[in-house]
Each structure stands twice: as structure tokens, then as C-alpha cells.
Motif scaffolding. Structure first.
Motif, PDB file in Angstrom:
ATOM      1  N   ALA A 122       7.227   1.493 -42.062  1.00 20.22           N
ATOM      2  CA  ALA A 122       6.019   2.043 -42.669  1.00 20.22           C
ATOM      3  C   ALA A 122       4.778   1.586 -41.905  1.00 20.22           C
ATOM      4  CB  ALA A 122       5.922   1.615 -44.131  1.00 20.22           C
ATOM      5  N   LEU A 123       4.746   0.302 -41.535  1.00 23.41           N
ATOM      6  CA  LEU A 123       3.606  -0.217 -40.773  1.00 23.41           C
ATOM      7  C   LEU A 123       3.539   0.400 -39.386  1.00 23.41           C
ATOM      8  CD1 LEU A 123       3.781  -4.002 -41.770  1.00 23.41           C
ATOM      9  CD2 LEU A 123       2.032  -2.350 -42.446  1.00 23.41           C
ATOM     10  N   GLN A 124       4.702   0.574 -38.744  1.00 19.74           N
ATOM     11  CA  GLN A 124       4.727   1.229 -37.443  1.00 19.74           C
ATOM     12  C   GLN A 124       4.213   2.661 -37.553  1.00 19.74           C
ATOM     13  OE1 GLN A 124       8.971   0.466 -36.857  1.00 19.74           O
ATOM     14  NE2 GLN A 124       8.503  -0.656 -34.979  1.00 19.74           N
ATOM     15  N   SER A 125       4.581   3.323 -38.633  1.00 19.95           N
ATOM     16  CA  SER A 125       4.144   4.699 -38.854  1.00 19.95           C
ATOM     17  C   SER A 125       2.630   4.777 -39.017  1.00 19.95           C
ATOM     18  CB  SER A 125       4.830   5.274 -40.099  1.00 19.95           C
ATOM     19  OG  SER A 125       6.234   5.280 -39.942  1.00 19.95           O
ATOM     20  N   VAL A 126       2.075   3.816 -39.736  1.00 20.64           N
ATOM     21  CA  VAL A 126       0.621   3.798 -39.963  1.00 20.64           C
ATOM     22  C   VAL A 126      -0.125   3.650 -38.634  1.00 20.64           C
ATOM     23  CG1 VAL A 126      -1.284   2.450 -40.936  1.00 20.64           C
ATOM     24  CG2 VAL A 126       0.737   2.942 -42.327  1.00 20.64           C
ATOM     25  N   VAL A 127       0.332   2.725 -37.790  1.00 24.01           N
ATOM     26  CA  VAL A 127      -0.336   2.505 -36.506  1.00 24.01           C
ATOM     27  C   VAL A 127      -0.177   3.734 -35.601  1.00 24.01           C
ATOM     28  CG1 VAL A 127      -0.425   1.069 -34.427  1.00 24.01           C
ATOM     29  CG2 VAL A 127      -0.037   0.009 -36.648  1.00 24.01           C
ATOM     30  N   ALA A 128       0.999   4.344 -35.602  1.00 23.67           N
ATOM     31  CA  ALA A 128       1.250   5.528 -34.778  1.00 23.67           C
ATOM     32  C   ALA A 128       0.349   6.690 -35.187  1.00 23.67           C
ATOM     33  CB  ALA A 128       2.722   5.935 -34.878  1.00 23.67           C
ATOM     34  N   ILE A 129       0.274   6.941 -36.476  1.00 25.67           N
ATOM     35  CA  ILE A 129      -0.564   8.034 -36.987  1.00 25.67           C
ATOM     36  C   ILE A 129      -2.033   7.747 -36.716  1.00 25.67           C
ATOM     37  CG2 ILE A 129      -1.318   9.224 -39.084  1.00 25.67           C
ATOM     38  CD1 ILE A 129       1.557   8.739 -40.173  1.00 25.67           C
ATOM     39  N   ALA A 130      -2.441   6.498 -36.929  1.00 26.07           N
ATOM     40  CA  ALA A 130      -3.842   6.114 -36.683  1.00 26.07           C
ATOM     41  C   ALA A 130      -4.195   6.290 -35.214  1.00 26.07           C
ATOM     42  CB  ALA A 130      -4.064   4.670 -37.117  1.00 26.07           C
ATOM     43  N   PHE A 131      -3.258   5.969 -34.313  1.00 28.76           N
ATOM     44  CA  PHE A 131      -3.513   6.143 -32.878  1.00 28.76           C
ATOM     45  C   PHE A 131      -3.815   7.605 -32.570  1.00 28.76           C
ATOM     46  CE2 PHE A 131      -2.254   7.258 -28.602  1.00 28.76           C
ATOM     47  CZ  PHE A 131      -2.781   6.234 -27.826  1.00 28.76           C
ATOM     48  N   TYR A 132      -3.003   8.507 -33.104  1.00 30.10           N
ATOM     49  CA  TYR A 132      -3.214   9.935 -32.836  1.00 30.10           C
ATOM     50  C   TYR A 132      -4.567  10.403 -33.369  1.00 30.10           C
ATOM     51  CZ  TYR A 132      -2.757  14.967 -32.936  1.00 30.10           C
ATOM     52  OH  TYR A 132      -2.985  16.315 -32.759  1.00 30.10           O
ATOM     53  N   ILE A 133      -4.900   9.992 -34.582  1.00 32.49           N
ATOM     54  CA  ILE A 133      -6.169  10.403 -35.185  1.00 32.49           C
ATOM     55  C   ILE A 133      -7.347   9.881 -34.367  1.00 32.49           C
ATOM     56  CG2 ILE A 133      -7.654  10.120 -37.218  1.00 32.49           C
ATOM     57  CD1 ILE A 133      -5.072  10.049 -38.904  1.00 32.49           C
ATOM     58  N   LEU A 134      -7.278   8.616 -33.962  1.00 36.13           N
ATOM     59  CA  LEU A 134      -8.349   8.023 -33.162  1.00 36.13           C
ATOM     60  C   LEU A 134      -8.470   8.705 -31.802  1.00 36.13           C
ATOM     61  CD1 LEU A 134      -7.753   4.244 -33.977  1.00 36.13           C
ATOM     62  CD2 LEU A 134      -9.705   5.635 -34.711  1.00 36.13           C
ATOM     63  N   ALA A 135      -7.326   9.037 -31.197  1.00 33.52           N
ATOM     64  CA  ALA A 135      -7.350   9.711 -29.897  1.00 33.52           C
ATOM     65  C   ALA A 135      -8.015  11.082 -30.018  1.00 33.52           C
ATOM     66  CB  ALA A 135      -5.933   9.849 -29.353  1.00 33.52           C
ATOM     67  N   LYS A 136      -7.687  11.821 -31.062  1.00 28.73           N
ATOM     68  CA  LYS A 136      -8.286  13.138 -31.283  1.00 28.73           C
ATOM     69  C   LYS A 136      -9.791  13.030 -31.505  1.00 28.73           C
ATOM     70  CE  LYS A 136      -6.774  16.795 -32.272  1.00 28.73           C
ATOM     71  NZ  LYS A 136      -6.710  18.067 -31.506  1.00 28.73           N
ATOM     72  N   TYR A 137     -10.210  11.960 -32.160  1.00 26.41           N
ATOM     73  CA  TYR A 137     -11.623  11.801 -32.523  1.00 26.41           C
ATOM     74  C   TYR A 137     -12.473  11.305 -31.353  1.00 26.41           C
ATOM     75  CZ  TYR A 137     -15.756  10.440 -35.189  1.00 26.41           C
ATOM     76  OH  TYR A 137     -17.034  10.304 -35.649  1.00 26.41           O
ATOM     77  N   PHE A 138     -11.940  10.341 -30.585  1.00 24.48           N
ATOM     78  CA  PHE A 138     -12.754   9.676 -29.571  1.00 24.48           C
ATOM     79  C   PHE A 138     -12.595  10.217 -28.148  1.00 24.48           C
ATOM     80  CE2 PHE A 138     -12.732   6.325 -32.866  1.00 24.48           C
ATOM     81  CZ  PHE A 138     -14.098   6.106 -32.959  1.00 24.48           C
ATOM     82  N   ILE A 139     -11.533  10.975 -27.883  1.00 20.89           N
ATOM     83  CA  ILE A 139     -11.347  11.529 -26.540  1.00 20.89           C
ATOM     84  C   ILE A 139     -11.643  13.026 -26.580  1.00 20.89           C
ATOM     85  CG2 ILE A 139      -9.731  11.915 -24.660  1.00 20.89           C
ATOM     86  CD1 ILE A 139      -8.240   9.429 -25.493  1.00 20.89           C
ATOM     87  N   PRO A 140     -12.753  13.451 -25.989  1.00 19.35           N
ATOM     88  CA  PRO A 140     -13.197  14.856 -26.077  1.00 19.35           C
ATOM     89  C   PRO A 140     -12.167  15.864 -25.570  1.00 19.35           C
ATOM     90  CG  PRO A 140     -14.943  13.456 -25.197  1.00 19.35           C
ATOM     91  CD  PRO A 140     -13.700  12.618 -25.240  1.00 19.35           C
ATOM     92  N   ASP A 141     -11.460  15.541 -24.482  1.00 17.96           N
ATOM     93  CA  ASP A 141     -10.528  16.501 -23.892  1.00 17.96           C
ATOM     94  C   ASP A 141      -9.078  16.265 -24.320  1.00 17.96           C
ATOM     95  OD1 ASP A 141     -10.326  14.118 -22.574  1.00 17.96           O
ATOM     96  OD2 ASP A 141     -10.160  14.986 -20.556  1.00 17.96           O
ATOM     97  N   PHE A 142      -8.887  15.478 -25.352  1.00 16.63           N
ATOM     98  CA  PHE A 142      -7.531  15.210 -25.841  1.00 16.63           C
ATOM     99  C   PHE A 142      -6.983  16.468 -26.500  1.00 16.63           C
ATOM    100  CE2 PHE A 142      -4.353  13.554 -28.841  1.00 16.63           C
ATOM    101  CZ  PHE A 142      -3.654  12.686 -28.020  1.00 16.63           C
ATOM    102  N   ASP A 143      -5.810  16.921 -26.051  1.00 19.92           N
ATOM    103  CA  ASP A 143      -5.239  18.139 -26.622  1.00 19.92           C
ATOM    104  C   ASP A 143      -3.765  17.932 -26.980  1.00 19.92           C
ATOM    105  OD1 ASP A 143      -3.773  18.321 -24.243  1.00 19.92           O
ATOM    106  OD2 ASP A 143      -5.307  19.554 -23.290  1.00 19.92           O
ATOM    107  N   THR A 144      -3.122  19.017 -27.370  1.00 20.94           N
ATOM    108  CA  THR A 144      -1.736  18.941 -27.834  1.00 20.94           C
ATOM    109  C   THR A 144      -0.762  19.500 -26.800  1.00 20.94           C
ATOM    110  OG1 THR A 144      -2.031  21.051 -28.990  1.00 20.94           O
ATOM    111  CG2 THR A 144      -2.384  19.044 -30.270  1.00 20.94           C
ATOM    112  N   ALA A 145      -1.183  19.526 -25.541  1.00 20.17           N
ATOM    113  CA  ALA A 145      -0.330  20.045 -24.474  1.00 20.17           C
ATOM    114  C   ALA A 145       0.401  18.905 -23.763  1.00 20.17           C
ATOM    115  CB  ALA A 145      -1.151  20.840 -23.473  1.00 20.17           C
ATOM    116  N   ILE A 146       1.613  19.179 -23.315  1.00 20.10           N
ATOM    117  CA  ILE A 146       2.363  18.208 -22.527  1.00 20.10           C
ATOM    118  C   ILE A 146       2.627  18.777 -21.138  1.00 20.10           C
ATOM    119  CG2 ILE A 146       3.453  17.175 -24.551  1.00 20.10           C
ATOM    120  CD1 ILE A 146       6.033  18.698 -23.765  1.00 20.10           C
TER     121      ILE A 146
END
Length: 327
Positions: A120-144
Motif C-alpha cells: 500500500a505504501l509503495q502504491s502511494v509513492v508510485a501514484i504520487a510520483f506520476y501525479i507530481l511528474a504530470k504537474y511539474f514537468i510541462p512536456d511530460f506525456d503518456t507516450a513510450i
């Protein structure tokens, strides 16, 4: 310009290495004083029983030294969101591991955090990382990026799911691999070095420097962690390294190659899954013991033989990943 970047990478690497080398002896003494020793499993190999009592939680040292070098030696990093995201993943997963280690050494059993709570704690950090990346990195997208084809594929809603599994599976994979002296340390150094190259290719020099700082810190830690280990990284270190590698894969846009770069970690994880599934469905074990590094020990390989062989396999995975990434 590249010459200056190269010099900064080398300087940061050396400083991180020296800092860990200086800090580790005192840290080992302090952990011994606190009686924060490794607790070996009763069902484990007899050859490992002698390791009981060896100081653990050494991951604290290389995490703190790495972060210290990042922010003290590189003032420009304060403006870079990539760097802060790296720290968030590295320290965030390290804190989860620290809590698990602390419960183990205090109780003197292998019962740390309950698996559900840890996940559960690992999940929280993982989800928070994605949210923070989307918010703070202007060119962050969902492409691989697709190796060899030189195209990007937008995964849309599935991308955050992929990131989630990269973090949770990656951190647990390194944790499972950390069972022999120097094994997870060496494999993490190899994998992180591969991401240094990808970061340079992307001209994300801050991430390249950050990753090389961690490599330097791990090299210093290796001096004390190689057989016979004087200290173990514990879940503090292994979960931190797994989270860090997942963050590097996302920030360098090498999500697919993350599988190959961490090929040995994947092999270790699959061996555990196969063993559990086989035993529960057929009542038979595929391996003499899982994770697979213990299987080779039970075949008569020495601990050093297993570690060096797995390092070599990790190195081959890294070379192939680089070739695929540049072709």
C-alpha cells in the motif's frame, strides 16, 4: 560543453564515492552499537546462518550521501523538477524500507511490515510520483519510446498503470535480489550506469549526474558489502534502488527497455512466482530454493561465483539495452 558535463559527472562520482567510504566505517560501528543486525530465516541456507547479526540498514548511508552530494555540490539542480522527482522516488521508497527494517531489527524476527501495508505504501509513492511528474514537468506525456522503430506510442490511460507497476514491481524485484553479498549492489550499479548513457543521449545532464552520483555511492558501499559483507543495505537500500531505477526509466523515456536493463531482477522475481505457483498447483518445486540465486548455491556454486555470474548477465543485458536504444 560536453567536456564540462563530463568533468561534472566525474567530480560528482568521486565525491559520492569518497563520502560513502568515509561515512561507512563509523556507520557500521554505530549500527553494531544499536544492535541493528541481520536476522536470518530459520529455513534459509546453513551457509547464511553465520551472517546473522551483521549490521543492516546500510542503505541509509548511500541514500543520504547521494542526496547530500546532489544538492550541496549542484546548486543549479534546485530549479530542475526531474531532480526533485528522482529524490522523491529514491527517498520515498527508502523510507518504506527503513520502516520495514526497523520493525525487523527491533522485533528480532523476519516479520517487518505486513505485505499488504508495504504494498500500500509503495502504491502511494508510485501514484504520487506520476501525479507530481504530470504537474511539474510541462512536456511530460503518456507516450513510450519503441526501440528500433524510432517511434513513440501514446498509451493514454494505460500509461499511469504502467508507471505504477514499474515502481511496485521494480522495488520488490531489487528487494528479492538482495540475498547475496554485493549482488543487488553490483546489479544496481550496472543498471544505473546504463541510464546515465540514456540521460546523456536525451541531453538531460542533471539526471545523468544524479545517476552517476548514485553509482559512486554504491561503489563506495560495495567495498563494505562484497563477500564477506560487513554491512547489508536492508530493505532501506533495496526498495530505494528499485524505486530509483523505475524513476530513471520514466524520466529517460525508456520504459520498455527497463525490462531488459533489469533483466536479472526480472529473472529473480519470476523464479519466485514460478516456485510459488508450481508448489501451490502441483505440490512440486521447480527450483531447489527461490529466488534463483539460492538455487545455484544449492547446486554447489560458491556465493562469489553466483554473484559474479549474475553481474556478468546484468552487464550483457545492459549492453544489449544500449545497442537497442541507439540503433
Amino acid at each position: 560543453m560536453f567536456t564540462m558535463i563530463f568533468l561534472r559527472i566525474v567530480l560528482n562520482f568521486i565525491v559520492a564515492f569518497v563520502l560513502v567510504m568515509v561515512a561507512m566505517p563509523k556507520s557500521i560501528q554505530y549500527l553494531k552499537k544499536l544492535k541493528f543486525g541481520q536476522v536470518e530465516r530459520e529455513e534459509g541456507l546453513e551457509s547464511h546462518k553465520a551472517k546473522g547479526g551483521t549490521p543492516t540498514m546500510g542503505g541509509i548511508v548511500f541514500i543520504l550521501c547521494s542526496v547530500l552530494v546532489v544538492y550541496v555540490l549542484n546548486f543549479s539542480f534546485l530549479q530542475n523538477p526531474y531532480v526533485h522527482l528522482m529524490t522523491f522516488a529514491f527517498v520515498g521508497f527508502g523510507l518504506i524500507g527503513f520502516l520495514d527494517d526497523y520493525l525487523i531489527v527491533v522485533r528480532k524476527t523476519n516479520d517487518g511490515l505486513k505485505p499488504l501495508y508495504k504494498y500500500a505504501l509503495q502504491s502511494v509513492v508510485a501514484i504520487a510520483f506520476y501525479i507530481l511528474a504530470k504537474y511539474f514537468i510541462p512536456d511530460f506525456d503518456t507516450a513510450i519510446s519503441i526501440p528500433l522503430l524510432h517511434i513513440n506510442v501514446d498509451l493514454g490511460w494505460f500509461y499511469p498503470v504502467l508507471v505504477y507497476f514499474m515502481f511496485t514491481s521494480g522495488s520488490n524485484a531489487v528487494n528479492l535480489t538482495d540475498g547475496l553479498d554485493g549482488l543487488a549492489t553490483g546489479l544496481s550499479m550496472i543498471a544505473t550506469s546504463v541510464f546515465v548513457i540514456f540521460a546523456i543521449m536525451n541531453k538531460n545532464y542533471e539526471i545523468a549526474i544524479y545517476a552517476m552520483i548514485i553509482v559512486g555511492a554504491l561503489l563506495g558501499f560495495m567495498y563494505f558489502n562484497y563477500h564477506p559483507a560487513r554491512i547489508f543495505m536492508g530493505d532501506t537500500g533495496s526498495l530505494a534502488l528499485g524505486g530509483m531505477l523505475a524513476a530513471l526509466a520514466v524520466l529517460t523515456n525508456q520504459e520498455l527497455l527497463f525490462i531488459l536493463i533489469g533483466g536479472v531482477f526480472l529473472m529473480e522475481t519470476l523464479s519466485v512466482i514460478i516456485q510459488v505457483v508450481s508448489f501451490k498447483t502441483r505440490g512440486k518445486r521447480v527450483f531447489k530454493m527461490a529466488p534463483i540465486h539460492h538455487h545455484f548455491e544449492m547446486l554447489g556454486w560458491s556465493e562469489q561465483q553466483v554473484v559474479i555470474s549474475f553481474w556478468f548477465l546484468g552487464f550483457i543485458c545492459g549492453i544489449i539495452s544500449i545497442v537497442l536504444g541507439v540503433m
